[in-house]
Design an enzyme around this catalytic site. Structure first.
Site, mmCIF file in Angstrom:
data_model
loop_
_atom_site.group_PDB
_atom_site.id
_atom_site.type_symbol
_atom_site.label_atom_id
_atom_site.label_comp_id
_atom_site.label_asym_id
_atom_site.label_seq_id
_atom_site.Cartn_x
_atom_site.Cartn_y
_atom_site.Cartn_z
ATOM 1 N N LYS A 116 0.822 -1.206 0.000
ATOM 2 C CA LYS A 116 0.000 0.000 0.000
ATOM 3 C C LYS A 116 0.859 1.261 0.000
ATOM 4 C CE LYS A 116 -3.763 -2.429 2.338
ATOM 5 N NZ LYS A 116 -3.121 -3.741 2.248
ATOM 6 N N GLU A 185 -1.624 6.849 7.769
ATOM 7 C CA GLU A 185 -2.265 7.777 6.854
ATOM 8 C C GLU A 185 -3.371 8.518 7.588
ATOM 9 O OE1 GLU A 185 -3.888 5.524 3.644
ATOM 10 O OE2 GLU A 185 -5.528 4.697 4.821
ATOM 11 N N HIS A 220 -12.740 -2.395 10.559
ATOM 12 C CA HIS A 220 -12.196 -2.084 9.240
ATOM 13 C C HIS A 220 -12.346 -3.253 8.273
ATOM 14 C CE1 HIS A 220 -10.582 1.344 11.346
ATOM 15 N NE2 HIS A 220 -9.931 0.544 12.154
ATOM 16 N N ARG A 276 -6.145 -8.615 -6.967
ATOM 17 C CA ARG A 276 -6.768 -9.925 -6.797
ATOM 18 C C ARG A 276 -8.278 -9.796 -6.900
ATOM 19 N NH1 ARG A 276 -8.843 -9.393 -1.616
ATOM 20 N NH2 ARG A 276 -7.701 -7.982 -0.233
#
Length: 639
Positions: A116, A185, A220, A276
């Protein structure tokens, strides 16, 4: 041409890929851990290869073992499913180096997007440096650089919590993915999680198959997904599709993938690209009339994509988990005695009746998908199907799903990622059917009469029969009588009673109750009850302040310096349990002193095992403030 496919994953996704392969006439090969030796995916495959070990790190994350299994079984292609290896460029290269066909994007594309942090830099973004996070940056999200599914993620709202969040996320990511890298982030409150399904061939064609909304999440991890994303302005939806195609072309992408965004205040923020197939791919399949796995197979064989198909209608998917949402989403284990859904919806699962739900893997039991011409019709169809489904075994999130789908905020498409933060209490409020315990008691009585061949009626008046049940956290006692004409109870008319079906008439309305009993658990329609003994066993009584294991698992760490006699404060972490790839904190229920600590680090425990006893009152012994601050456990990475 592909003739034999090994799926490098387990459970639901392996079974789903096998289904398409069988329809195409392709031989299937499963891999399984020792814990999964009898799992459905290993049973339905044409061949199955054992990966020695039980934990993910020992088995399904071992690229070398999986490639060796494919060669040994004579497979000529490998499908990675949607596990960690599906985003591992080294695994893709190992498959190709072994002379096998890789059903996925090129290793170079995986390498560019699987991390990421690298993906964000490729899109012109950069994560925050953990050492440079300030108060002005809060809240922030600590996130695993590899993998997904909510593993290794922590929201940090106070600067002093950042260090512990980083440690905990690293440990969880290492356990789930074999890679402890994390990044930080900005955390956008109350945004919508929207994604775009990508499909690209080796001839330059890239499809952007509409949008999906995945905003209903817990920890999440997605719970309800739908396509297309409702209420999204046309210009925002078009921008998401454009950005998704741009991301795919930037890395010469080939195969199926997903580009994820957070949409807030009409703006789209790039999150990541998953190289994916996603868990929620069935909603896109329903809307576009596609089989994405079949398309993956064709692309891997070099075929070109035809014209992009049109969208039709609306589809919604609900993930059915073995967990208790009212108890902090605690995973549940045990035998899944029965899992059936009504006709008209799609069921994707890796379990069959009688299978054991263990502690080693994710607690998702199944995905239930409904498709209809409109969103309102799809919502109604899915909620109704879940309500009528037979799900016998451990506690599940079924009731939460039904209530979520019928919640006004979700029905009007005003939801965001904070939905469960706001509404969990009302969605998990106990609302039991008052006649379910009576129906259970009547069914048992009728079964007893049928087996004995004689009735329970007595010529002389006697006290009514009683039965006690635990339901929705409460103990309920019901009473009934044996009469000359059969079973009877106050306030209702017993129309009929049998071991599996009871019909009651209440205020002129006949109601049907389907009954199934498995040990001390009784399922009455969608209500689960536990049969209570007439006389409680004194040997199972526990002292006040006893902390019992809510699930089977491993004690991975005790709080630093914690011993019998330690003073503790309410909410202070005492120990950590690891089960189903998640770490669960066991905290002090109140201020007090640890009077018993019978477990040790590394110990395996079962449900109900006594972990600690906290005597209430002013803390005695060494107070928490004078002991080393507890830190999250570090899980050993695979060798």
């Amino acid at each position: 041409m592909i003739t034999s496919v090994l799926v490098a994953n387990r459970g639901e996704i392996a079974c789903r890929v096998f289904r398409t392969c069988r329809e195409a006439g392709i031989r299937t090969v499963a891999v399984h851990s020792d814990a999964d030796a009898g799992a459905l995916h290993a049973r339905v495959a044409d061949a199955a290869v054992r990966l020695p070990g039980s934990t993910p790190a020992e088995t399904y994350l071992r690229a070398d073992l999986v490639v060796k299994a494919a060669v040994a079984a004579g497979a000529d292609a490998v499908h990675p499913g949607y596990g960690f290896l599906s985003e591992n460029a080294g695994f893709a290269r190992a498959v190709l180096d072994a002379g096998l066909r890789w059903i996925g994007p090129p290793p170079e594309a995986i390498e560019a997007m699987a991390s990421k942090t690298r993906a964000k830099r490729l899109m012109g973004l950069a994560p925050l440096d953990p050492d440079e996070v300030t108060q002005a940056d809060l809240p922030v999200l600590v996130k695993a650089a590899a993998g997904g599914g909510g593993r290794g993620m922590r929201v940090v709202r106070r600067l002093q919590e950042l260090g512990a969040a980083l440690d905990g996320a690293r440990a969880e990511a290492a356990s789930a993915f074999g890679d402890g890298e994390v990044f930080v982030e900005p955390y956008l409150e109350n945004g919508r999680h929207v994604e775009v399904q990508i499909l690209a061939d080796a001839h330059g064609t890239v499809w952007a198959l509409g949008t999906r909304d995945c905003s209903l999440q817990r920890r999440h991890q997605k719970v309800v997904e739908e396509a297309p994303a409702p209420g999204l302005p046309d210009e925002v939806a078009e921008r998401l599709r454009t950005l998704a195609v741009r991301a795919a072309r930037a890395v010469d992408y080939v195969g199926a993938g997903t580009v994820e965004f957070l949409v807030a205040d009409g703006r789209a923020h790039f999150l990541e690209m998953n190289t994916r197939l996603q868990v929620e791919h069935p909603v896109t399949e329903a809307v576009f009339g596609l089989d994405l796995v079949a398309e993956q197979l064709r692309i891997a064989e070099g075929a070109a994509l035809p014209a992009e198909p049109p969208a039709r209608g609306h589809a919604i998917e609900a993930r059915l988990y073995a967990e208790d949402p009212a108890a902090d989403w605690t995973p549940q284990t045990g035998v899944l005695h029965r899992l059936t859904v009504p006709d008209g919806v799609r069921l994707d699962t890796g379990y069959a009746d009688g299978d054991e739900i263990g502690v080693h893997y994710d607690p998702m039991l199944a995905k239930v998908i409904a498709h209809a011409p409109t969103r309102a019709e799809a919502l109604r169809r899915l909620a109704g199907a879940l309500e009528r489904s037979a799900i016998h075994g451990p506690v599940t999130n079924r009731d939460l799903l039904v209530r979520s789908l019928r919640h006004e905020e979700f029905a009007s498409a005003r939801m965001d990622t904070g939905f469960y933060d706001r509404h969990l209490a009302e969605l998990t409020e106990a609302v039991a059917d008052p006649y379910a315990p009576l129906a259970a008691a009547l069914a048992e009585a009728a079964d007893t009469v049928a087996r004995r061949g004689v009735g329970g009626w007595r010529n002389l008046p006697s006290l009514p029969q009683t039965k006690r049940y635990a339901v929705a956290g409460e103990e309920i006692e019901v009473r009934y009588r044996h009469t000359r004409t059969g079973l009877a109870a106050e306030g209702v008319q017993v129309v009929s009673a049998g071991a599996g079906l009871v019909v009651l008439e209440v205020d002129g309305v006949r109601r049907r109750f389907d009954i199934a009993r498995h040990g001390d658990r009784v399922h009455v329609n969608a209500v689960a009850l536990t049969v209570l003994p007439r006389f409680p066993d004194p040997q199972v009584q526990h002292a006040p302040g006893s902390l019992l294991a809510p699930m089977p698992g491993t004690v991975v760490k005790l709080a630093d310096g914690l011993v019998t006699g330690s003073g503790v404060r309410a909410g202070e972490p005492l120990l950590w349990l690891e089960a189903m790839k998640m770490q669960h904190v066991i905290a002090a229920p109140a201020d007090g002193t640890v009077t018993a600590l019978p477990v040790t680090q590394g110990q395996q425990v079962e449900v109900g095992t006594l972990l600690a006893v906290v005597g209430t009152g002013p803390p005695q012994g060494t107070p928490a403030a004078e002991r080393p601050a507890p830190t999250s456990p570090q899980t050993k990475e695979p060798q």
